[in-house]
Design a protein around this motif. Structure first.
Motif, PDB file in Angstrom:
ATOM      1  N   TYR A  55       0.830  -1.201   0.000  1.00 15.17           N
ATOM      2  CA  TYR A  55       0.000   0.000   0.000  1.00 15.17           C
ATOM      3  C   TYR A  55       0.866   1.254   0.000  1.00 15.17           C
ATOM      4  CZ  TYR A  55      -3.746  -3.202   1.096  1.00 15.17           C
ATOM      5  OH  TYR A  55      -4.649  -4.229   1.042  1.00 15.17           O
ATOM      6  N   LEU A  56       0.439   2.255  -0.762  1.00 16.90           N
ATOM      7  CA  LEU A  56       1.147   3.523  -0.852  1.00 16.90           C
ATOM      8  C   LEU A  56       0.228   4.646  -0.408  1.00 16.90           C
ATOM      9  CD1 LEU A  56       2.657   3.157  -4.442  1.00 16.90           C
ATOM     10  CD2 LEU A  56       3.728   2.531  -2.277  1.00 16.90           C
ATOM     11  N   SER A  57       0.824   5.709   0.096  1.00 22.44           N
ATOM     12  CA  SER A  57       0.039   6.910   0.372  1.00 22.44           C
ATOM     13  C   SER A  57      -0.031   7.728  -0.914  1.00 22.44           C
ATOM     14  CB  SER A  57       0.685   7.727   1.494  1.00 22.44           C
ATOM     15  OG  SER A  57       1.905   8.289   1.047  1.00 22.44           O
ATOM     16  N   GLY A  58      -0.964   8.627  -0.982  1.00 23.25           N
ATOM     17  CA  GLY A  58      -1.123   9.452  -2.175  1.00 23.25           C
ATOM     18  C   GLY A  58       0.122  10.244  -2.520  1.00 23.25           C
ATOM     19  N   THR A  59       0.879  10.637  -1.519  1.00 24.47           N
ATOM     20  CA  THR A  59       2.095  11.411  -1.778  1.00 24.47           C
ATOM     21  C   THR A  59       3.209  10.553  -2.374  1.00 24.47           C
ATOM     22  OG1 THR A  59       2.900  11.058   0.477  1.00 24.47           O
ATOM     23  CG2 THR A  59       1.580  13.046   0.074  1.00 24.47           C
ATOM     24  N   GLU A  60       3.044   9.234  -2.362  1.00 27.41           N
ATOM     25  CA  GLU A  60       4.070   8.340  -2.911  1.00 27.41           C
ATOM     26  C   GLU A  60       3.767   7.905  -4.341  1.00 27.41           C
ATOM     27  OE1 GLU A  60       5.621   6.096   1.080  1.00 27.41           O
ATOM     28  OE2 GLU A  60       3.610   5.607   0.346  1.00 27.41           O
ATOM     29  N   PHE A  61       2.604   8.265  -4.861  1.00 23.79           N
ATOM     30  CA  PHE A  61       2.215   7.808  -6.200  1.00 23.79           C
ATOM     31  C   PHE A  61       3.193   8.264  -7.281  1.00 23.79           C
ATOM     32  CE2 PHE A  61      -2.595   7.592  -5.084  1.00 23.79           C
ATOM     33  CZ  PHE A  61      -2.369   6.446  -4.341  1.00 23.79           C
ATOM     34  N   LEU A  62       3.579   9.523  -7.268  1.00 24.00           N
ATOM     35  CA  LEU A  62       4.480  10.029  -8.303  1.00 24.00           C
ATOM     36  C   LEU A  62       5.858   9.382  -8.184  1.00 24.00           C
ATOM     37  CD1 LEU A  62       4.927  11.812 -10.727  1.00 24.00           C
ATOM     38  CD2 LEU A  62       5.440  13.708  -9.174  1.00 24.00           C
ATOM     39  N   ARG A  63       6.356   9.239  -6.958  1.00 24.43           N
ATOM     40  CA  ARG A  63       7.645   8.550  -6.765  1.00 24.43           C
ATOM     41  C   ARG A  63       7.573   7.124  -7.286  1.00 24.43           C
ATOM     42  NH1 ARG A  63       8.620   8.469  -0.900  1.00 24.43           N
ATOM     43  NH2 ARG A  63      10.288   7.050  -1.463  1.00 24.43           N
ATOM     44  N   ALA A  64       6.456   6.447  -7.027  1.00 20.89           N
ATOM     45  CA  ALA A  64       6.290   5.069  -7.494  1.00 20.89           C
ATOM     46  C   ALA A  64       6.243   5.023  -9.021  1.00 20.89           C
ATOM     47  CB  ALA A  64       5.029   4.459  -6.896  1.00 20.89           C
ATOM     48  N   ALA A  65       5.569   5.994  -9.635  1.00 19.68           N
ATOM     49  CA  ALA A  65       5.489   6.028 -11.101  1.00 19.68           C
ATOM     50  C   ALA A  65       6.875   6.217 -11.710  1.00 19.68           C
ATOM     51  CB  ALA A  65       4.555   7.148 -11.546  1.00 19.68           C
ATOM     52  N   ARG A  66       7.668   7.084 -11.138  1.00 24.31           N
ATOM     53  CA  ARG A  66       9.028   7.297 -11.651  1.00 24.31           C
ATOM     54  C   ARG A  66       9.895   6.067 -11.423  1.00 24.31           C
ATOM     55  NH1 ARG A  66       9.558  13.631  -9.926  1.00 24.31           N
ATOM     56  NH2 ARG A  66       8.300  14.399 -11.665  1.00 24.31           N
ATOM     57  N   LEU A  67       9.682   5.401 -10.315  1.00 25.31           N
ATOM     58  CA  LEU A  67      10.410   4.170 -10.039  1.00 25.31           C
ATOM     59  C   LEU A  67      10.004   3.080 -11.035  1.00 25.31           C
ATOM     60  CD1 LEU A  67      12.523   3.341  -7.929  1.00 25.31           C
ATOM     61  CD2 LEU A  67      10.666   2.394  -6.572  1.00 25.31           C
ATOM     62  N   MET A  68       8.730   3.055 -11.408  1.00 27.34           N
ATOM     63  CA  MET A  68       8.254   2.096 -12.414  1.00 27.34           C
ATOM     64  C   MET A  68       8.963   2.321 -13.750  1.00 27.34           C
ATOM     65  SD  MET A  68       5.904  -0.100 -11.558  1.00 27.34           S
ATOM     66  CE  MET A  68       4.617  -0.438 -10.400  1.00 27.34           C
ATOM     67  N   GLU A  69       9.191   3.575 -14.108  1.00 28.74           N
ATOM     68  CA  GLU A  69       9.925   3.864 -15.345  1.00 28.74           C
ATOM     69  C   GLU A  69      11.338   3.292 -15.273  1.00 28.74           C
ATOM     70  OE1 GLU A  69       9.425   7.662 -17.601  1.00 28.74           O
ATOM     71  OE2 GLU A  69       8.583   8.289 -15.670  1.00 28.74           O
ATOM     72  N   GLN A  70      11.987   3.459 -14.134  1.00 25.03           N
ATOM     73  CA  GLN A  70      13.336   2.915 -13.964  1.00 25.03           C
ATOM     74  C   GLN A  70      13.315   1.388 -14.040  1.00 25.03           C
ATOM     75  OE1 GLN A  70      15.262   4.409 -10.429  1.00 25.03           O
ATOM     76  NE2 GLN A  70      14.506   6.479 -10.799  1.00 25.03           N
ATOM     77  N   ALA A  71      12.300   0.779 -13.438  1.00 29.66           N
ATOM     78  CA  ALA A  71      12.180  -0.679 -13.473  1.00 29.66           C
ATOM     79  C   ALA A  71      11.935  -1.157 -14.902  1.00 29.66           C
ATOM     80  CB  ALA A  71      11.058  -1.140 -12.548  1.00 29.66           C
ATOM     81  N   TYR A  72      11.132  -0.414 -15.647  1.00 29.13           N
ATOM     82  CA  TYR A  72      10.877  -0.776 -17.042  1.00 29.13           C
ATOM     83  C   TYR A  72      12.176  -0.733 -17.841  1.00 29.13           C
ATOM     84  CZ  TYR A  72       9.295  -0.670 -21.839  1.00 29.13           C
ATOM     85  OH  TYR A  72       9.136  -0.941 -23.170  1.00 29.13           O
ATOM     86  N   ASP A  73      12.972   0.317 -17.651  1.00 29.69           N
ATOM     87  CA  ASP A  73      14.253   0.428 -18.354  1.00 29.69           C
ATOM     88  C   ASP A  73      15.186  -0.728 -17.980  1.00 29.69           C
ATOM     89  OD1 ASP A  73      13.393   2.749 -19.594  1.00 29.69           O
ATOM     90  OD2 ASP A  73      14.423   4.086 -18.186  1.00 29.69           O
ATOM     91  N   ALA A  74      15.203  -1.094 -16.705  1.00 31.93           N
ATOM     92  CA  ALA A  74      16.049  -2.203 -16.254  1.00 31.93           C
ATOM     93  C   ALA A  74      15.581  -3.520 -16.864  1.00 31.93           C
ATOM     94  CB  ALA A  74      16.034  -2.284 -14.727  1.00 31.93           C
ATOM     95  N   GLU A  75      14.275  -3.722 -16.915  1.00 25.64           N
ATOM     96  CA  GLU A  75      13.719  -4.948 -17.496  1.00 25.64           C
ATOM     97  C   GLU A  75      14.005  -5.003 -18.989  1.00 25.64           C
ATOM     98  OE1 GLU A  75      10.709  -7.316 -19.605  1.00 25.64           O
ATOM     99  OE2 GLU A  75      10.833  -5.144 -19.598  1.00 25.64           O
ATOM    100  N   LEU A  76      13.904  -3.873 -19.662  1.00 27.94           N
ATOM    101  CA  LEU A  76      14.195  -3.800 -21.091  1.00 27.94           C
ATOM    102  C   LEU A  76      15.655  -4.165 -21.357  1.00 27.94           C
ATOM    103  CD1 LEU A  76      12.750  -3.054 -23.730  1.00 27.94           C
ATOM    104  CD2 LEU A  76      13.582  -0.730 -23.416  1.00 27.94           C
ATOM    105  N   ALA A  77      16.556  -3.695 -20.509  1.00 24.60           N
ATOM    106  CA  ALA A  77      17.975  -4.034 -20.646  1.00 24.60           C
ATOM    107  C   ALA A  77      18.196  -5.530 -20.428  1.00 24.60           C
ATOM    108  CB  ALA A  77      18.810  -3.216 -19.663  1.00 24.60           C
TER     109      ALA A  77
END
Length: 91
Positions: A55-77
């Motif tokens: 579970y995330l708080s609303g203030t963590e949503f944007l941080r999580a979204a940016r982290l998802m982008e990093q995870a996507y790049d890592a998975e793509l690599a």
């Protein structure tokens, strides 16, 4: 898939947020591995013990979204590396 027996091939973090990336081996010969991820947030309780939650708080949503982008790049690599390591198909 059980995350308890499968160690992540990579992790991306931002403070207490973490995405663990797991490699899932192909079920059939000739198929490529698949990757999955798990987002967790670490926190301390009133006694000072560490716990993980999904579970995330609303203030963590944007941080999580940016982290998802990093995870996507890592998975793509990872997928790119798998493709480069795969043997050429035989005719």
């Amino acid at each position: 898939m059980s995350d308890t027996n499968n160690k992540p091939v990579q992790e991306v973090r931002d403070g207490g947020l973490r995405i663990a990336i797991f490699r899932n081996e192909p079920k059939q010969e000739g198929d490529r591995p698949r990757y999955s991820g798990k987002l967790t947030r670490s926190y301390r309780d009133a006694q000072g013990d560490w716990h993980d939650t999904e579970y995330l708080s609303g203030t963590e949503f944007l941080r999580a979204a940016r982290l998802m982008e990093q995870a996507y790049d890592a998975e793509l690599a990872q997928r790119s590396a798998d493709k480069n390591e795969a043997p050429e198909p035989t005719a």
